[in-house]
Write a protein that holds these residues in place. Structure first.
Motif, mmCIF file in Angstrom:
data_model
loop_
_atom_site.group_PDB
_atom_site.id
_atom_site.type_symbol
_atom_site.label_atom_id
_atom_site.label_comp_id
_atom_site.label_asym_id
_atom_site.label_seq_id
_atom_site.Cartn_x
_atom_site.Cartn_y
_atom_site.Cartn_z
ATOM 1 N N ARG A 130 0.821 -1.216 0.000
ATOM 2 C CA ARG A 130 0.000 0.000 0.000
ATOM 3 C C ARG A 130 0.859 1.272 0.000
ATOM 4 O O ARG A 130 0.554 2.221 -0.707
ATOM 5 C CB ARG A 130 -0.946 -0.034 1.203
ATOM 6 C CG ARG A 130 -1.971 1.073 1.210
ATOM 7 C CD ARG A 130 -2.886 0.937 2.418
ATOM 8 N NE ARG A 130 -3.849 2.006 2.472
ATOM 9 C CZ ARG A 130 -5.079 1.933 1.995
ATOM 10 N NH1 ARG A 130 -5.499 0.829 1.413
ATOM 11 N NH2 ARG A 130 -5.902 2.955 2.091
ATOM 12 N N ASP A 131 1.939 1.280 0.776
ATOM 13 C CA ASP A 131 2.810 2.471 0.846
ATOM 14 C C ASP A 131 3.405 2.786 -0.519
ATOM 15 O O ASP A 131 3.494 3.950 -0.920
ATOM 16 C CB ASP A 131 3.942 2.267 1.861
ATOM 17 C CG ASP A 131 3.439 2.151 3.289
ATOM 18 O OD1 ASP A 131 2.266 2.495 3.541
ATOM 19 O OD2 ASP A 131 4.219 1.703 4.155
ATOM 20 N N LEU A 189 2.118 1.963 -3.428
ATOM 21 C CA LEU A 189 1.024 2.436 -4.288
ATOM 22 C C LEU A 189 0.683 3.895 -3.992
ATOM 23 O O LEU A 189 0.481 4.687 -4.913
ATOM 24 C CB LEU A 189 -0.217 1.555 -4.111
ATOM 25 C CG LEU A 189 -0.045 0.095 -4.520
ATOM 26 C CD1 LEU A 189 -1.255 -0.721 -4.093
ATOM 27 C CD2 LEU A 189 0.194 -0.020 -6.018
ATOM 28 N N MET A 190 0.630 4.250 -2.712
ATOM 29 C CA MET A 190 0.320 5.637 -2.332
ATOM 30 C C MET A 190 1.379 6.584 -2.912
ATOM 31 O O MET A 190 1.048 7.636 -3.452
ATOM 32 C CB MET A 190 0.263 5.772 -0.797
ATOM 33 C CG MET A 190 -0.899 5.062 -0.142
ATOM 34 S SD MET A 190 -2.513 5.800 -0.471
ATOM 35 C CE MET A 190 -2.414 7.313 0.457
ATOM 36 N N GLU A 191 2.638 6.192 -2.833
ATOM 37 C CA GLU A 191 3.731 7.026 -3.334
ATOM 38 C C GLU A 191 3.661 7.160 -4.857
ATOM 39 O O GLU A 191 3.823 8.253 -5.409
ATOM 40 C CB GLU A 191 5.085 6.444 -2.889
ATOM 41 C CG GLU A 191 6.246 7.385 -3.074
ATOM 42 C CD GLU A 191 6.088 8.711 -2.349
ATOM 43 O OE1 GLU A 191 6.513 9.737 -2.933
ATOM 44 O OE2 GLU A 191 5.537 8.747 -1.235
ATOM 45 N N ARG A 192 3.414 6.037 -5.537
ATOM 46 C CA ARG A 192 3.301 6.070 -7.002
ATOM 47 C C ARG A 192 2.160 6.974 -7.451
ATOM 48 O O ARG A 192 2.301 7.751 -8.387
ATOM 49 C CB ARG A 192 3.027 4.660 -7.553
ATOM 50 C CG ARG A 192 4.228 3.786 -7.644
ATOM 51 C CD ARG A 192 3.829 2.485 -8.307
ATOM 52 N NE ARG A 192 4.925 1.553 -8.387
ATOM 53 C CZ ARG A 192 4.813 0.334 -8.870
ATOM 54 N NH1 ARG A 192 3.647 -0.109 -9.309
ATOM 55 N NH2 ARG A 192 5.851 -0.471 -8.920
ATOM 56 N N MET A 193 1.026 6.856 -6.778
ATOM 57 C CA MET A 193 -0.150 7.649 -7.174
ATOM 58 C C MET A 193 0.083 9.137 -6.890
ATOM 59 O O MET A 193 -0.347 9.991 -7.653
ATOM 60 C CB MET A 193 -1.392 7.154 -6.437
ATOM 61 C CG MET A 193 -1.684 5.689 -6.676
ATOM 62 S SD MET A 193 -2.699 5.384 -8.083
ATOM 63 C CE MET A 193 -4.260 5.846 -7.414
ATOM 64 N N LYS A 194 0.782 9.412 -5.811
ATOM 65 C CA LYS A 194 1.112 10.802 -5.478
ATOM 66 C C LYS A 194 1.993 11.393 -6.582
ATOM 67 O O LYS A 194 1.759 12.513 -7.048
ATOM 68 C CB LYS A 194 1.811 10.841 -4.113
ATOM 69 C CG LYS A 194 2.063 12.221 -3.577
ATOM 70 C CD LYS A 194 2.649 12.111 -2.178
ATOM 71 C CE LYS A 194 3.652 13.213 -1.972
ATOM 72 N NZ LYS A 194 4.472 13.014 -0.783
ATOM 73 N N LYS A 195 3.015 10.627 -7.012
ATOM 74 C CA LYS A 195 3.898 11.092 -8.082
ATOM 75 C C LYS A 195 3.125 11.269 -9.384
ATOM 76 O O LYS A 195 3.332 12.235 -10.114
ATOM 77 C CB LYS A 195 5.055 10.105 -8.287
ATOM 78 C CG LYS A 195 6.136 10.223 -7.259
ATOM 79 C CD LYS A 195 7.281 9.282 -7.539
ATOM 80 C CE LYS A 195 8.317 9.377 -6.435
ATOM 81 N NZ LYS A 195 9.233 8.250 -6.429
ATOM 82 N N ARG A 196 2.237 10.310 -9.694
ATOM 83 C CA ARG A 196 1.445 10.397 -10.916
ATOM 84 C C ARG A 196 0.576 11.660 -10.892
ATOM 85 O O ARG A 196 0.448 12.359 -11.893
ATOM 86 C CB ARG A 196 0.560 9.150 -11.079
ATOM 87 C CG ARG A 196 -0.220 9.146 -12.375
ATOM 88 C CD ARG A 196 -1.014 7.881 -12.546
ATOM 89 N NE ARG A 196 -2.254 7.957 -11.803
ATOM 90 C CZ ARG A 196 -3.180 7.011 -11.797
ATOM 91 N NH1 ARG A 196 -2.989 5.895 -12.474
ATOM 92 N NH2 ARG A 196 -4.292 7.156 -11.116
#
Length: 191
Positions: A119-120, A122-129
């Motif tokens: 989850r961490d 994924l949260m980081e990837r989505m934030k960057k996206r």
């Protein structure tokens, strides 16, 4: 071997990227339910007009209509040699509807590729996206809610496909081409 694949996993795990690479490798279309909806809406198809009615009212498009739109797309000429479906099914009722569609088309599912990541990550990837693409809808709260919905509603579907012997689990963290190679190798092993 004809590949008819589902690609599943939470948002941000890289489903779209891997679907495109697999589609290119196998010479089959990557079919995203979001793309199907946009196509039908943009082209004012009868199914698109029906979906627009719900969207205009701020309602979710019901499963019955989503199922019709997916069935219509899987029945198109370019999908006869195989396909990769991204974003469907998302519920147990959609699994049943897909089973019926595939039975009617006489096109059995080859495999279900499930991409996994913490989850961490994924949260980081989505934030960057969100930063790169300027997506206002990708706030940490919205991202967390989407991941919760996936965990509650869609992730349990993986056990259905595992019971059927169709599930391939792949780590969605790492080099994109290595993840792709792992998926292709696992599909090759299945014959």
């Amino acid at each position: 071997m004809v590949q008819r694949l589902l690609i599943m996993g939470p948002q941000g795990v890289g489903k779209g990227t891997q679907a495109a690479l697999l589609a290119n490798n196998y010479g089959i279309p990557a079919i995203s339910t979001g793309d199907i909806f946009r196509y039908n809406l943009k082209n004012g198809t009868p199914l698109g007009k029906e979906a627009q009615g719900y969207i205009d009212k701020g309602e979710l498009v019901p499963d019955e209509l989503t199922n019709k739109i997916v069935a219509d797309r899987l029945g198109m000429e370019d999908a006869k040699a195989g396909w990769i479906l991204d974003g469907y099914p998302r519920s147990a009722s959609q699994v049943q509807a897909l089973d019926v569609m595939l039975d009617q088309l006489q096109t059995p599912l080859t495999a279900v590729v499930a991409l996994n990541a913490d989850r961490d990550v994924l949260m980081e990837r989505m934030k960057k996206r969100a930063e790169i693409e300027g997506r206002a809808d990708d706030t940490p709260e919205v991202i967390a809610k989407r991941l919760d919905v996936y965990a509650k509603e869609t992730e349990p579907l993986l056990s259905i496909y595992k019971e059927r012997g169709l599930l391939i689990q792949v780590d969605g963290v790492g080099a994109i081409d290595e993840i792709s190679s792992t998926i292709i190798a696992q599909l090759s092993e299945r014959g």
